[in-house]
Design an enzyme around this catalytic site. Sequence first.
Site, PDB file in Angstrom:
ATOM      1  N   ARG A 185      -6.234   2.976   6.372  1.00  0.00           N
ATOM      2  CA  ARG A 185      -5.205   3.253   5.360  1.00  0.00           C
ATOM      3  C   ARG A 185      -4.474   4.508   5.834  1.00  0.00           C
ATOM      4  NH1 ARG A 185      -7.240   3.924  -0.826  1.00  0.00           N
ATOM      5  NH2 ARG A 185      -7.915   5.917   0.006  1.00  0.00           N
ATOM      6  N   ARG A 215     -15.898  14.257  -3.098  1.00  0.00           N
ATOM      7  CA  ARG A 215     -14.767  13.862  -3.950  1.00  0.00           C
ATOM      8  C   ARG A 215     -15.150  12.756  -4.945  1.00  0.00           C
ATOM      9  NH1 ARG A 215     -12.580  13.082   1.301  1.00  0.00           N
ATOM     10  NH2 ARG A 215     -12.537  10.854   0.819  1.00  0.00           N
ATOM     11  N   HIS A 223     -12.128   8.978   4.743  1.00  0.00           N
ATOM     12  CA  HIS A 223     -12.499   8.160   3.579  1.00  0.00           C
ATOM     13  C   HIS A 223     -13.271   6.941   4.061  1.00  0.00           C
ATOM     14  CE1 HIS A 223     -12.138   7.126  -0.616  1.00  0.00           C
ATOM     15  NE2 HIS A 223     -11.514   5.987  -0.382  1.00  0.00           N
ATOM     16  N   CYS A 242      -5.046 -13.041 -26.455  1.00  0.00           N
ATOM     17  CA  CYS A 242      -3.594 -12.969 -26.622  1.00  0.00           C
ATOM     18  C   CYS A 242      -3.104 -11.579 -26.215  1.00  0.00           C
ATOM     19  CB  CYS A 242      -3.216 -13.254 -28.075  1.00  0.00           C
ATOM     20  SG  CYS A 242      -3.924 -14.785 -28.716  1.00  0.00           S
ATOM     21  N   MET A 243      -1.802 -11.353 -26.346  1.00  0.00           N
ATOM     22  CA  MET A 243      -1.267 -10.054 -25.958  1.00  0.00           C
ATOM     23  C   MET A 243      -1.807  -8.935 -26.853  1.00  0.00           C
ATOM     24  SD  MET A 243       2.696  -8.806 -25.590  1.00  0.00           S
ATOM     25  CE  MET A 243       3.177 -10.191 -24.567  1.00  0.00           C
ATOM     26  N   ASP A 244      -1.906  -9.232 -28.150  1.00  0.00           N
ATOM     27  CA  ASP A 244      -2.247  -8.184 -29.122  1.00  0.00           C
ATOM     28  C   ASP A 244      -3.500  -8.475 -29.934  1.00  0.00           C
ATOM     29  OD1 ASP A 244       0.356  -7.121 -28.505  1.00  0.00           O
ATOM     30  OD2 ASP A 244       1.156  -8.683 -29.827  1.00  0.00           O
ATOM     31  N   TYR A 253      -4.315 -19.961 -28.281  1.00  0.00           N
ATOM     32  CA  TYR A 253      -3.476 -20.727 -27.345  1.00  0.00           C
ATOM     33  C   TYR A 253      -4.300 -21.713 -26.532  1.00  0.00           C
ATOM     34  CZ  TYR A 253       0.198 -17.176 -28.027  1.00  0.00           C
ATOM     35  OH  TYR A 253       1.139 -16.347 -28.547  1.00  0.00           O
ATOM     36  N   LYS A 302      -7.074  11.123 -10.461  1.00  0.00           N
ATOM     37  CA  LYS A 302      -5.845  10.320 -10.351  1.00  0.00           C
ATOM     38  C   LYS A 302      -5.837   9.198 -11.401  1.00  0.00           C
ATOM     39  CE  LYS A 302      -8.196   7.608  -6.867  1.00  0.00           C
ATOM     40  NZ  LYS A 302      -8.689   7.652  -5.503  1.00  0.00           N
TER      41      LYS A 302
END
Length: 373
Positions: free
Chosen positions: A140, A224, A169, A313-315, A266, A42
């Site tokens: 769950r 699993r 589980h 930072c973001m990038d 920043y 998954k």
Amino acid sequence: MKNPEIGYRPTWAEVNLGNLEYNFRQVKSVVGLKVKVMATVKADAYGHGLLPVARRLAASGVDYFGVASIDEGIRLREAGIENPILILGMVLKNNISALFDYGLSVTVCDDDLVSALEIKGASCGKAVGVHIKVDTGMGRLGVAHEDAFGFIKRIYNKKFVKIHGLFTHFAFADINRDFTMEQIAIFGRLVTKLKKRGILIPLLHAANSMGIIGYKQGHFNMVRPGLVLYGLYPTDDVDIKLKPVLSLKSRVVYVKRMPKDKGISYGHTYITKKDTNIAVLPIGYGDGYPRNLSNLAPVLIKGRKFHINGRICMDQVMVDVGSAKIKIGDEAILIGNSGKNKITAEDLAGLSATIPYEIVCGLGSRIPRVYIG
Ligand SMILES: *Cc1c(COP(=O)(O)O)cnc(C)c1O
């Protein structure tokens, strides 16, 4: 020049399928020949890439695949995967046609869904495989274990809903042994009761990675694994040898000479302590590299260990490389080995106050996956 595999930005994740296969064989040797393996793939195979991972595991002899949603199951079918596939999550009644169309098995724990499956099966003349989920303490999904016997009896003689499996589980196999043993006992008692009444369910499964390593009694006839297939450890001191599958790499795109006492990134959370060189790498929280690793995470460049300095930072991220001979184009390892040093997803998880699962699942689609091995 554009690298055909990774594009123009030199940041990528290298996924070693040979190591994936190695880890699968380790799981096989722990559980033995009689126990089947459902590979949990998954969330894009925990960020490693669903299709390449599933294809390699299928070729290595895995029995089953476990996915979270119908969409993930369809992606496997459309790629030609023929193994049985179980949707581990819940599906809604109005979406069940796809289960019949694509031959996907589904988790059930309420009568309403079972009735809808029976009606749909009758109308299209096909049966669907189901695995009944029992809640033995996870809180769950799953029918309460006290109600499970009655629920199973109601399904057992349906014509178009075929019981392929029964499963549960663990809530905290990594830290609470007594509780986990009790979950195994509850599940075992249910299986015994069913057998006594002549209700035979082919597949019985409970163990995730930690269950596989720590609880032989919890293997039943299928396990699993997710995490361990990717070479990641659920806890520190476990007795299985794994090889990490994913490495996260980038390259220095800029090096800047900075004097003493200058703020970096920043908020200036990092101030240079002397005249130094600051290297910039093109990766950031926009790629799922957690921002709370700012001023914490190690990074390896030319086999040497440095740290991310200043805010992520973001990038981009910055690395104070001091007087080391680091130049534009040098490879940087954010997860993986270089020389004698290594950085694991577990290391980053520890620094980021999370679990290794979240580190690898969080790596974004902007990071190309390159397959080796
Ligand atoms: C994700 C998942 C697993 C795999 O767990 P790991 O700890 O990664 O081995 C097993 N079973 C179910 C139901 C899951 O959702």
